[in-house]
Design a protein around this motif. Sequence first.
Motif, PDB file in Angstrom:
ATOM      1  N   GLU A 568       0.839  -1.186   0.000  1.00  0.00           N
ATOM      2  CA  GLU A 568       0.000   0.000   0.000  1.00  0.00           C
ATOM      3  C   GLU A 568       0.883   1.248   0.000  1.00  0.00           C
ATOM      4  N   ARG A 569       0.402   2.287  -0.719  1.00  0.00           N
ATOM      5  CA  ARG A 569       1.148   3.531  -0.823  1.00  0.00           C
ATOM      6  C   ARG A 569       0.735   4.489   0.285  1.00  0.00           C
ATOM      7  N   PHE A 570       1.748   5.089   0.932  1.00  0.00           N
ATOM      8  CA  PHE A 570       1.525   6.069   1.985  1.00  0.00           C
ATOM      9  C   PHE A 570       2.269   7.353   1.629  1.00  0.00           C
ATOM     10  N   ALA A 571       1.675   8.462   2.042  1.00  0.00           N
ATOM     11  CA  ALA A 571       2.338   9.757   1.905  1.00  0.00           C
ATOM     12  C   ALA A 571       2.741  10.237   3.287  1.00  0.00           C
ATOM     13  N   ARG A 572       3.968  10.724   3.404  1.00  0.00           N
ATOM     14  CA  ARG A 572       4.426  11.327   4.656  1.00  0.00           C
ATOM     15  C   ARG A 572       4.313  12.846   4.502  1.00  0.00           C
ATOM     16  N   LEU A 573       3.459  13.426   5.332  1.00  0.00           N
ATOM     17  CA  LEU A 573       3.156  14.847   5.228  1.00  0.00           C
ATOM     18  C   LEU A 573       3.929  15.635   6.276  1.00  0.00           C
ATOM     19  N   ASP A 574       4.420  16.803   5.867  1.00  0.00           N
ATOM     20  CA  ASP A 574       5.110  17.723   6.766  1.00  0.00           C
ATOM     21  C   ASP A 574       4.159  18.878   7.052  1.00  0.00           C
ATOM     22  N   VAL A 575       3.719  18.949   8.326  1.00  0.00           N
ATOM     23  CA  VAL A 575       2.783  19.988   8.736  1.00  0.00           C
ATOM     24  C   VAL A 575       3.421  20.788   9.862  1.00  0.00           C
ATOM     25  N   GLY A 576       3.956  21.945   9.543  1.00  0.00           N
ATOM     26  CA  GLY A 576       4.551  22.788  10.574  1.00  0.00           C
ATOM     27  C   GLY A 576       5.699  22.126  11.309  1.00  0.00           C
ATOM     28  N   GLY A 577       6.410  21.252  10.647  1.00  0.00           N
ATOM     29  CA  GLY A 577       7.522  20.545  11.274  1.00  0.00           C
ATOM     30  C   GLY A 577       7.150  19.191  11.822  1.00  0.00           C
ATOM     31  N   ALA A 578       5.862  18.904  11.988  1.00  0.00           N
ATOM     32  CA  ALA A 578       5.416  17.577  12.417  1.00  0.00           C
ATOM     33  C   ALA A 578       5.245  16.688  11.195  1.00  0.00           C
ATOM     34  N   ARG A 579       5.521  15.405  11.362  1.00  0.00           N
ATOM     35  CA  ARG A 579       5.399  14.438  10.276  1.00  0.00           C
ATOM     36  C   ARG A 579       4.271  13.460  10.589  1.00  0.00           C
TER      37      ARG A 579
END
Length: 616
Positions: A568-579
């Motif tokens: 399964e494909r996952f995206a790692r998101l960067d939100v204000g320095g949090a992952r």
Amino acid sequence: MKRQAARPLTGLALLLAVYLCAPFIASIPEIGRADWAGVDWHTAASAVGVSVASASVASLIILLGGVPLGYCLARSSSRGLAVLGFIVQLPLALPPLTSGVLLLFLFGPYSGIGSVIGGLTDSFTGIVLAETFVAAPFLVVAARSAFAAADPVFEDVAATLGHHAGSRFFRVALPGAWPTIRAGLVLAWLRAFGEFGATVMVAYHPYSLPVYTYVVFGGQGLPAMMPLLLPTLAIAVACAALSAYRRGATEPLSAALADSADEPLVIAARPVSAPAAEDPRLVFRLARRLGAFSLDIAWAPATRRLAIIGPSGSGKSLALRLIAGLETNEAGGVTLGATDLGALPPEARQIGYMPQDYGLFPHMTVAQQLAFPVHADAAAARYWVGHLGLGALENHLPKQLSFGQRQRVALARALTRHSHLLLFDEPFSALDTPRRRRLQQSLRELQREIDAVTIIVTHDPDEAALLADEILVVDQGRVLQAGGIDEVFARPATLRAAELLGLSNVGCGVVHAARRIELAPGWIVEADCAELPIGTPVMWRLATHAIVLTPDGPHEARVAAIELRRGERFARLDVGGARVDVALNGTRLDEGQQCRFSVDAAGVSAWPGSLRTVCA
């Protein structure tokens, strides 16, 4: 097909081989010139007898003292023994005549010992003393190398199976090292048999074969000496033949090496288990310093299925060895119910210890492994043989078993002694994933059958969750968190603990307002945190399903990475320095792209924490 040797190496090998064979070939034409009629066969036979007898006596002395000396040199790291190891090898570097002179200083007629005892030189005793001095290093070096190369884990396992130091040496260490020791003994015997320099200085009489050969050569010349080469060559050929002889061909590997041999355990209707202790709780405080690393952990779990998890070098295996008594616990202690294990040597702790490679003794068959524990219960052994599917393997050696079969043999061996505590040091680390999962399930079924406390040391969070009810998370020799599996996985105490537990979407933040948490600077979400005062530092976790990618979502993020996990494909998101990670579920995103998403408040959990500790 055997691999061909590299051509340059083959050339060098042939060059030396030709040189070693050339003297034997050159001697063949000279046989006709030998003076057979002038040989004193009676004296020659006496010299052969003296050499054989003295070499045999010297070899026996060397064997009796050299094997223990080699073991001590291999197992000790003290400077004194290191100096001793250097000294006992000096006769290898000394010219034999020099060795003889040194022996005269000790045993000669004008030395202290010689003047008191007398008769040590020019005697059979003198020959033995000279041969022992020059030949002993061959066996000592061989024994030291053999014991140093042997894995000490076998002696550790033997200790946990109830065997004291002497038994561990004779039944485990010595059999494993014996092939190399035997080769060293042959070399020592040959060196003693052919010794001339030291012997001629200490004991010119009675004639040994080398001394008599020299006397004949000096008095009658080469033709008279040549017949005396025959006994020497005959003995050399016999010893070489014995060294090259191998008993039988290697036994074929068991057909059970197929993956099908690692099937899950079959649960019997009436299991045999160890008598339960009145209070099976394990409590320990462990402290040990090894160089720059120090371990200091304590735990008092309330259940019997336990796991210790941490990265490599965190002290997991050391903790297990301290519990087993294989290392010195510098503080605290270990108790199991009412028994103070810390006050007992490892052989008296009634435990089962399984190192990473299972610790099966390579020279013992399966049946011998199961009979090896002190006070092994024959009835329990028969039960576990049938219960674990080992009946057809009882005459097999460990090298003929698959990894799964080795694990089951090690389990059966530990259980035949009615162990109250089973210690597993990453028992599945060397296995492929499908086999590892099958054996993990098998061990879980076994845990349900027995009353023993089990501790699994692992770096795999899934393995810990499957095989334990409570977990201890350690890093750099210290406890990060301890508690029940559900509690620890649901609420990791620190970001480092969350990382070691393999958890994603975890971070530290602060309560921003009633029912609102600031997960990262500028990223505020709704959450059920009404009971937490505003400004409270918290740890938070987002369920994967709580993050929904949507073009009109209130939150914006940058795609830091795209990863494939179990198909399964996952995206790692960067939100204000949090992952945070989100399943794409068919959504097309590229690395570096901006996206929008929403967060379901029902999937947000938070719990109090200290910013000084949780974000470390």
